[in-house]
Every structure is written in C-alpha cells, then in structure tokens.
Design a protein around this motif. Structure first.
Motif, PDB file in Angstrom:
ATOM      1  N   HIS A  41      53.715  22.248  45.890  1.00  0.00           N
ATOM      2  CA  HIS A  41      55.061  22.736  46.167  1.00  0.00           C
ATOM      3  C   HIS A  41      55.974  21.692  46.804  1.00  0.00           C
ATOM      4  O   HIS A  41      57.176  21.924  46.922  1.00  0.00           O
ATOM      5  CB  HIS A  41      54.987  23.972  47.068  1.00  0.00           C
ATOM      6  CG  HIS A  41      54.283  25.127  46.425  1.00  0.00           C
ATOM      7  ND1 HIS A  41      54.932  26.052  45.631  1.00  0.00           N
ATOM      8  CD2 HIS A  41      52.979  25.496  46.430  1.00  0.00           C
ATOM      9  CE1 HIS A  41      54.067  26.945  45.193  1.00  0.00           C
ATOM     10  NE2 HIS A  41      52.877  26.634  45.650  1.00  0.00           N
TER      11      HIS A  41
ATOM     12  N   PRO B 187      55.144  24.288  40.422  1.00  0.00           N
ATOM     13  CA  PRO B 187      55.069  25.719  40.091  1.00  0.00           C
ATOM     14  C   PRO B 187      55.708  26.017  38.737  1.00  0.00           C
ATOM     15  O   PRO B 187      55.221  26.880  38.002  1.00  0.00           O
ATOM     16  CB  PRO B 187      55.852  26.380  41.242  1.00  0.00           C
ATOM     17  CG  PRO B 187      55.725  25.426  42.381  1.00  0.00           C
ATOM     18  CD  PRO B 187      55.731  24.054  41.752  1.00  0.00           C
TER      19      PRO B 187
ATOM     20  N   ASN C 183      46.356  31.195  44.368  1.00  0.00           N
ATOM     21  CA  ASN C 183      47.173  30.789  43.218  1.00  0.00           C
ATOM     22  C   ASN C 183      46.969  31.694  41.998  1.00  0.00           C
ATOM     23  O   ASN C 183      47.438  31.373  40.905  1.00  0.00           O
ATOM     24  CB  ASN C 183      46.872  29.339  42.823  1.00  0.00           C
ATOM     25  CG  ASN C 183      47.546  28.345  43.747  1.00  0.00           C
ATOM     26  OD1 ASN C 183      48.544  28.659  44.382  1.00  0.00           O
ATOM     27  ND2 ASN C 183      46.986  27.144  43.847  1.00  0.00           N
TER      28      ASN C 183
ATOM     29  N   ILE D 158      51.119  35.069  42.745  1.00  0.00           N
ATOM     30  CA  ILE D 158      52.310  34.219  42.868  1.00  0.00           C
ATOM     31  C   ILE D 158      53.406  34.558  41.872  1.00  0.00           C
ATOM     32  O   ILE D 158      54.558  34.188  42.075  1.00  0.00           O
ATOM     33  CB  ILE D 158      51.946  32.723  42.780  1.00  0.00           C
ATOM     34  CG1 ILE D 158      51.205  32.404  41.481  1.00  0.00           C
ATOM     35  CG2 ILE D 158      51.097  32.311  43.964  1.00  0.00           C
ATOM     36  CD1 ILE D 158      50.880  30.923  41.340  1.00  0.00           C
ATOM     37  N   TYR D 159      53.043  35.288  40.797  1.00  0.00           N
ATOM     38  CA  TYR D 159      54.055  35.692  39.817  1.00  0.00           C
ATOM     39  C   TYR D 159      54.055  37.213  39.662  1.00  0.00           C
ATOM     40  O   TYR D 159      54.180  37.743  38.559  1.00  0.00           O
ATOM     41  CB  TYR D 159      53.774  35.033  38.464  1.00  0.00           C
ATOM     42  CG  TYR D 159      53.568  33.543  38.529  1.00  0.00           C
ATOM     43  CD1 TYR D 159      54.521  32.706  39.118  1.00  0.00           C
ATOM     44  CD2 TYR D 159      52.414  32.948  38.015  1.00  0.00           C
ATOM     45  CE1 TYR D 159      54.332  31.335  39.184  1.00  0.00           C
ATOM     46  CE2 TYR D 159      52.227  31.578  38.075  1.00  0.00           C
ATOM     47  CZ  TYR D 159      53.185  30.781  38.665  1.00  0.00           C
ATOM     48  OH  TYR D 159      52.999  29.417  38.732  1.00  0.00           O
TER      49      TYR D 159
END
Length: 199
Positions: free
Chosen positions: A29, A37, A68, A73-74
């Motif tokens: 990041h 990302p 992750n 994360i999405y």
C-alpha cells in the motif's frame, strides 16, 4: 472441513471442468510498493468475471496473508460477490496462533487445481504447486530480472495476466492435456532432485 478430494469432487459435481488456483504474494500500500491494490484487484476481478461467464470454470484463491482475502478487502465489489455466490469462486484461508499468515499450503491448492498461477514476485507458491505435479504459471508483469532461468521459459512465464487467462479456453475447450503451458516436468529436478522419490 475441506480436503483436496472433497473440494475437487464438490466442484466437479457443480459441472466444473477446469479449476484454476491463484496465489498472491502480497499487496503493498505504500507509494514505493510493487504489487499495488489496483493491480491485485484487477487480477481478482478478471477471475471473478471468468467464473460468471463460464459455468465450467472455478477459481480458488490462496492469499499469503489472511487479511488480504478478497472478501475482506473488496467486500463491496459486486462482481466478486456475485462470483462468490456461484460457489465456484472460493477463498481458502486458515490461521493459527494469532498469525496473519494464511497456513493453507500452496501444494493443497495445486492438488485441487488443473493449473495454478502466481506472481513472479517471490514465486515460491507457484514452485510448490509445480512440485506437486500440477501445471504452474508465473506472471511477470513487472518485468523482473532473475538469476533463475525460469523467468525466460516459454509457456511457464507470461507478461500479461488477462491474456493468460483468456488463452486457457480456445475453440470451445479448456487447455488440452498435451499442451505444455505450465509444464515444469522437463526441468523440475533442478528444483527438487528427489522429486522422483528415488533414494
């Protein structure tokens, strides 16, 4: 609890004819990071879209770190959520002793999959899958140099993830058994001279 055999059997019962295992090494990041990302999300969305487009295709995601996982994360990404809901976009993750590392072995993904793909950054997960006898591919989209000659091998290393994924299905069929894509068998002894279990 899942096992290699139970997961593969479950996917075959869903009509899946081709299973792809996907490894990520990390997501960075900071502004000097290599695997952004954005790049990572691009890969995940390509796999999710392929799952949605083709009922014979399944993707198994194995991240290096549990935090992750795409569903974490999405979590608001509709394409990924739709793919998960098919039962053919699967994340495998397991941690212990308060560790952030995903303790699922790459070899477990290899034994479940028809082919595995990972980044040339690190690359050890892809190597472990190859040592299990599974086709295994590296994506070198950052054009990394290496002292290992593996990064120059045709049909093992690809420079574009989307092109590789789209090339798996041609003329209405999945990768044929006689294809050499991801086949390390002719040089795997260099990485494990005891792979043939001879003493």
């Amino acid at each position: 609890a899942w096992t290699v055999l139970s997961l593969k059997k479950s996917l075959r019962q869903k009509g899946v004819n081709f299973i792809l295992g996907y490894f990520d090494e990390t997501i960075e990041h900071d502004k000097w990071g290599l695997v952004s990302p954005k790049d990572h999300l691009g890969h995940i969305q390509i796999l999710a879209q392929k799952v949605l487009e083709n009922k014979e295709f399944a993707a198994i995601i194995k991240t290096q770190f549990a935090f992750n996982s795409p569903s974490i994360i999405y979590k608001n990404n509709q394409i990924i959520n739709n793919a998960v809901n098919t039962g053919r976009f699967i994340e495998l993750s397991n941690t212990c002793n308060n560790s952030a590392r995903n303790n699922i072995y790459p070899m477990e993904i290899g034994l479940t999959s028809d082919i595995c793909v990972g980044g040339a950054v690190g690359g050890t997960a892809s190597l472990e899958a190859a040592l299990s006898g599974t086709r295994s591919v590296l994506i070198n989209e950052y054009y990394l140099p290496s002292k290992w000659d593996i990064l120059s091998r045709k049909n093992i290393v690809f420079l574009n993830f989307e092109d590789f994924i789209n090339g798996l299905y041609k003329e209405n069929k999945w990768l044929s058994d006689d294809s050499d894509i991801g086949d390390w068998s002719s040089f795997i002894d260099f990485y494990d001279p005891y792979n043939n279990y001879e003493s």
